[in-house]
Design a protein around this motif. Structure first.
Motif, short mmCIF file in Angstrom:
data_model
loop_
_atom_site.label_atom_id
_atom_site.label_comp_id
_atom_site.label_asym_id
_atom_site.label_seq_id
_atom_site.Cartn_x
_atom_site.Cartn_y
_atom_site.Cartn_z
N VAL A 44 0.85 -1.18 0.00
CA VAL A 44 0.00 0.00 0.00
C VAL A 44 0.89 1.24 0.00
CG1 VAL A 44 -0.19 -0.04 2.53
CG2 VAL A 44 -1.85 1.23 1.18
N THR A 45 0.55 2.19 -0.85
CA THR A 45 1.26 3.46 -0.95
C THR A 45 0.31 4.58 -0.53
OG1 THR A 45 2.58 2.61 -2.79
CG2 THR A 45 2.60 4.99 -2.43
N VAL A 46 0.76 5.42 0.40
CA VAL A 46 -0.06 6.51 0.92
C VAL A 46 0.65 7.82 0.66
CG1 VAL A 46 -1.20 7.48 2.95
CG2 VAL A 46 -1.00 5.00 2.70
N GLU A 47 -0.08 8.78 0.09
CA GLU A 47 0.45 10.11 -0.19
C GLU A 47 0.06 11.03 0.96
OE1 GLU A 47 -0.34 13.27 -3.69
OE2 GLU A 47 0.38 11.31 -4.35
N LEU A 48 1.05 11.69 1.55
CA LEU A 48 0.83 12.53 2.73
C LEU A 48 0.97 13.99 2.35
CD1 LEU A 48 2.92 10.56 5.40
CD2 LEU A 48 0.48 10.37 4.90
N ALA A 49 0.03 14.80 2.82
CA ALA A 49 0.08 16.25 2.69
C ALA A 49 0.64 16.83 3.99
CB ALA A 49 -1.31 16.80 2.39
N PRO A 50 1.02 18.12 3.99
CA PRO A 50 1.52 18.72 5.24
C PRO A 50 0.48 18.61 6.35
CG PRO A 50 2.04 20.13 3.38
CD PRO A 50 1.18 19.04 2.85
N GLY A 51 0.90 18.08 7.50
CA GLY A 51 0.00 17.91 8.63
C GLY A 51 -0.60 16.54 8.75
N ASN A 52 -0.46 15.68 7.73
CA ASN A 52 -1.00 14.32 7.79
C ASN A 52 -0.07 13.41 8.61
OD1 ASN A 52 -2.25 14.33 4.39
ND2 ASN A 52 -3.27 14.88 6.27
N VAL A 53 -0.67 12.44 9.30
CA VAL A 53 0.07 11.42 10.04
C VAL A 53 -0.53 10.06 9.71
CG1 VAL A 53 0.57 10.47 12.32
CG2 VAL A 53 0.82 12.91 11.93
N LEU A 54 0.32 9.13 9.30
CA LEU A 54 -0.07 7.74 9.05
C LEU A 54 0.53 6.87 10.14
CD1 LEU A 54 -1.38 5.61 7.14
CD2 LEU A 54 0.87 5.41 6.05
N ARG A 55 -0.32 6.11 10.81
CA ARG A 55 0.14 5.22 11.88
C ARG A 55 0.24 3.80 11.34
NH1 ARG A 55 -1.72 6.30 17.87
NH2 ARG A 55 -0.15 7.90 17.43
N ALA A 56 1.42 3.18 11.50
CA ALA A 56 1.67 1.88 10.88
C ALA A 56 2.37 0.95 11.86
CB ALA A 56 2.51 2.04 9.61
N GLU A 57 2.28 -0.34 11.54
CA GLU A 57 3.01 -1.35 12.29
C GLU A 57 4.51 -1.14 12.10
OE1 GLU A 57 3.56 -5.25 14.27
OE2 GLU A 57 2.29 -3.48 14.40
N SER A 58 5.27 -1.18 13.18
CA SER A 58 6.71 -0.97 13.08
C SER A 58 7.35 -2.09 12.27
CB SER A 58 7.33 -0.91 14.48
OG SER A 58 7.09 -2.11 15.18
N GLY A 59 8.28 -1.70 11.40
CA GLY A 59 8.96 -2.66 10.55
C GLY A 59 8.28 -2.94 9.23
N ALA A 60 7.16 -2.26 8.92
CA ALA A 60 6.43 -2.52 7.70
C ALA A 60 6.83 -1.60 6.55
CB ALA A 60 4.92 -2.38 7.94
N MET A 61 7.70 -0.62 6.80
CA MET A 61 8.01 0.37 5.77
C MET A 61 8.85 -0.23 4.64
SD MET A 61 10.16 3.91 6.02
CE MET A 61 11.71 3.03 5.83
N LEU A 62 8.48 0.11 3.39
CA LEU A 62 9.31 -0.18 2.22
C LEU A 62 10.19 1.01 1.87
CD1 LEU A 62 6.85 -2.08 -0.15
CD2 LEU A 62 8.64 -3.03 1.30
N TYR A 63 9.57 2.20 1.75
CA TYR A 63 10.33 3.42 1.49
C TYR A 63 9.49 4.62 1.91
CZ TYR A 63 7.50 4.12 -2.75
OH TYR A 63 6.46 4.29 -3.62
N MET A 64 10.16 5.76 2.08
CA MET A 64 9.49 7.04 2.28
C MET A 64 10.29 8.12 1.56
SD MET A 64 10.30 7.75 6.32
CE MET A 64 11.97 7.71 6.97
N THR A 65 9.59 9.08 1.00
CA THR A 65 10.24 10.10 0.19
C THR A 65 10.75 11.25 1.07
OG1 THR A 65 8.10 11.18 -0.19
CG2 THR A 65 8.81 9.53 -1.80
N GLU A 66 11.41 12.21 0.40
CA GLU A 66 11.98 13.36 1.10
C GLU A 66 10.87 14.17 1.77
OE1 GLU A 66 15.19 15.67 2.37
OE2 GLU A 66 15.21 13.80 1.21
N GLY A 67 11.14 14.59 3.00
CA GLY A 67 10.18 15.39 3.75
C GLY A 67 9.31 14.60 4.70
N VAL A 68 9.35 13.28 4.62
CA VAL A 68 8.56 12.43 5.52
C VAL A 68 9.45 12.01 6.69
CG1 VAL A 68 7.23 10.31 5.76
CG2 VAL A 68 7.13 11.61 3.63
N ASP A 69 8.97 12.25 7.90
CA ASP A 69 9.68 11.86 9.11
C ASP A 69 8.96 10.70 9.78
OD1 ASP A 69 11.47 13.89 8.67
OD2 ASP A 69 10.49 15.31 10.03
N ILE A 70 9.72 9.85 10.43
CA ILE A 70 9.16 8.71 11.15
C ILE A 70 9.44 8.89 12.63
CG2 ILE A 70 11.25 7.36 10.70
CD1 ILE A 70 9.53 4.85 10.84
#
Length: 329
Positions: free
Chosen positions: A101-127
């Motif tokens: 699943v790929t989720v596009e985040l706008a400024p102020g959005n937060v996605l809560r996920a299971e730890s260790g499930a990340m494939l990649y994140m682009t520039e500007g996304v903090d974990i």
């Protein structure tokens, strides 16, 4: 001065002419004729007086205040304030047998996920990895099959830009997006079924109502209850099946094939009938029973079933058990 009498729709009109000037006036008005309504008096903004204690705001100032305020933020139960994600336009499930699943985040959005499930994140996304409400909340999630920690992905880029987060599963699985509010505010899942969700979703413990269901239902005594407002992404092994049960309709399910069920569905177990079925049927002594009304989701390839099948083919005794030809030199 010359006067001329004329008949019009308004009545009898006298027209007088003096030199180059002409004027007319109505002397006798018809009974059916109507007078033109006099214009209503207008009041300028300078002469208008507000009521005592009432503050008058112009439309231009209120619109500018709304632009400065921006999207409304919602605070989760553990104190995380963020703008809710519109998953209809911001999420995409890709793949066939093993999906991501790929989720596009706008400024102020937060996605809560299971730890260790990340494939990649682009520039500007903090974990940010937290317990999601303290150690007690983390231990509760562990009992439901999740990890002690959860990961919050927040985009901190400039306005008008977006970032992306891609998540995968630990087992070849299908991914389904569900709205918790659409199914009565609670969805009960098997252990470890949650992949990611809105930051306003809470993970609670759901206990089996009967001892037999906890011992022999194949899901244990503790299930995973997803509550709150927002949407969740749930993973299922193999083919995903969705069934809507009518009132008092019962569906018997093999142990381990249950993914989730909505509020209103009763979860129990039933003993398999027939000695030969129990001993040689391969389904065990008990089967899971789901009684409607409500929606249930099933999986065609439970992970435990595949793991057991692989383990049964691993030779005991420490040898490789493989006919690997060796070179004679």
């Amino acid at each position: 001065m010359t006067s001329i009498w004329m008949r019009s729709r308004a009545g009898l009109v006298a027209v007088s002419k003096t030199g180059h000037h002409t004027r007319s006036r109505v002397l006798l008005r018809h009974a059916g004729a109507r007078r033109a309504p006099s214009p209503a008096p207008t009041t300028t903004s300078s002469s208008a007086r507000p009521l005592p204690g009432v503050r008058v705001r112009s439309s231009s100032s209120s619109s500018s205040d709304l632009q400065r305020a921006g999207p409304t933020q919602v605070t989760s139960s553990d104190g995380v304030a963020a703008v809710p994600i519109d998953f209809d336009v911001s999420s995409r499930i890709e793949g066939q047998e093993s999906q991501i699943v790929t989720v596009e985040l706008a400024p102020g959005n937060v996605l809560r996920a299971e730890s260790g499930a990340m494939l990649y994140m682009t520039e500007g996304v903090d974990i940010e990895t937290t317990t999601g409400g303290g150690l007690s909340a983390g231990f509760k999630r562990m009992l439901t099959g999740q990890n002690l920690m959860i990961s919050d992905f927040r985009y901190r880029g400039a306005a008008g830009t977006t970032g992306q987060v891609a998540l995968g599963t630990d087992f070849p699985s299908k991914i389904v997006r569900l709205s918790v509010e659409e199914y009565g505010g609670k969805i009960v899942c098997q252990k470890g079924a949650l992949l990611c969700a809105s930051h306003t979703i809470d993970i609670q413990m759901e206990f089996a109502k009967k001892m037999t269901a906890g011992f022999f239902g194949g899901e244990g005594f503790v299930l995973q209850a997803l509550t709150g407002t927002g949407e969740v992404f749930v993973k299922a092994g193999g083919t995903l099946i969705r069934r809507v049960l009518r009132d008092r309709e019962t569906l018997r399910v093999s142990s381990g094939c249950l993914v989730a069920f909505a509020e209103g569905v009763e979860f129990d177990v039933q003993m398999m009938r027939g000695v030969k079925n129990v001993m040689f049927g391969g389904e065990g002594l008990f089967v899971t029973t789901l009684t409607g009304p409500g929606t249930v989701w099933l999986q065609g390839q439970p992970p435990q079933r595949m793991i057991s099948e692989i383990a049964s083919r691993v030779p005991s005794g420490g040898g490789l058990g493989l006919g690997v030809p060796m070179g004679m030199g």
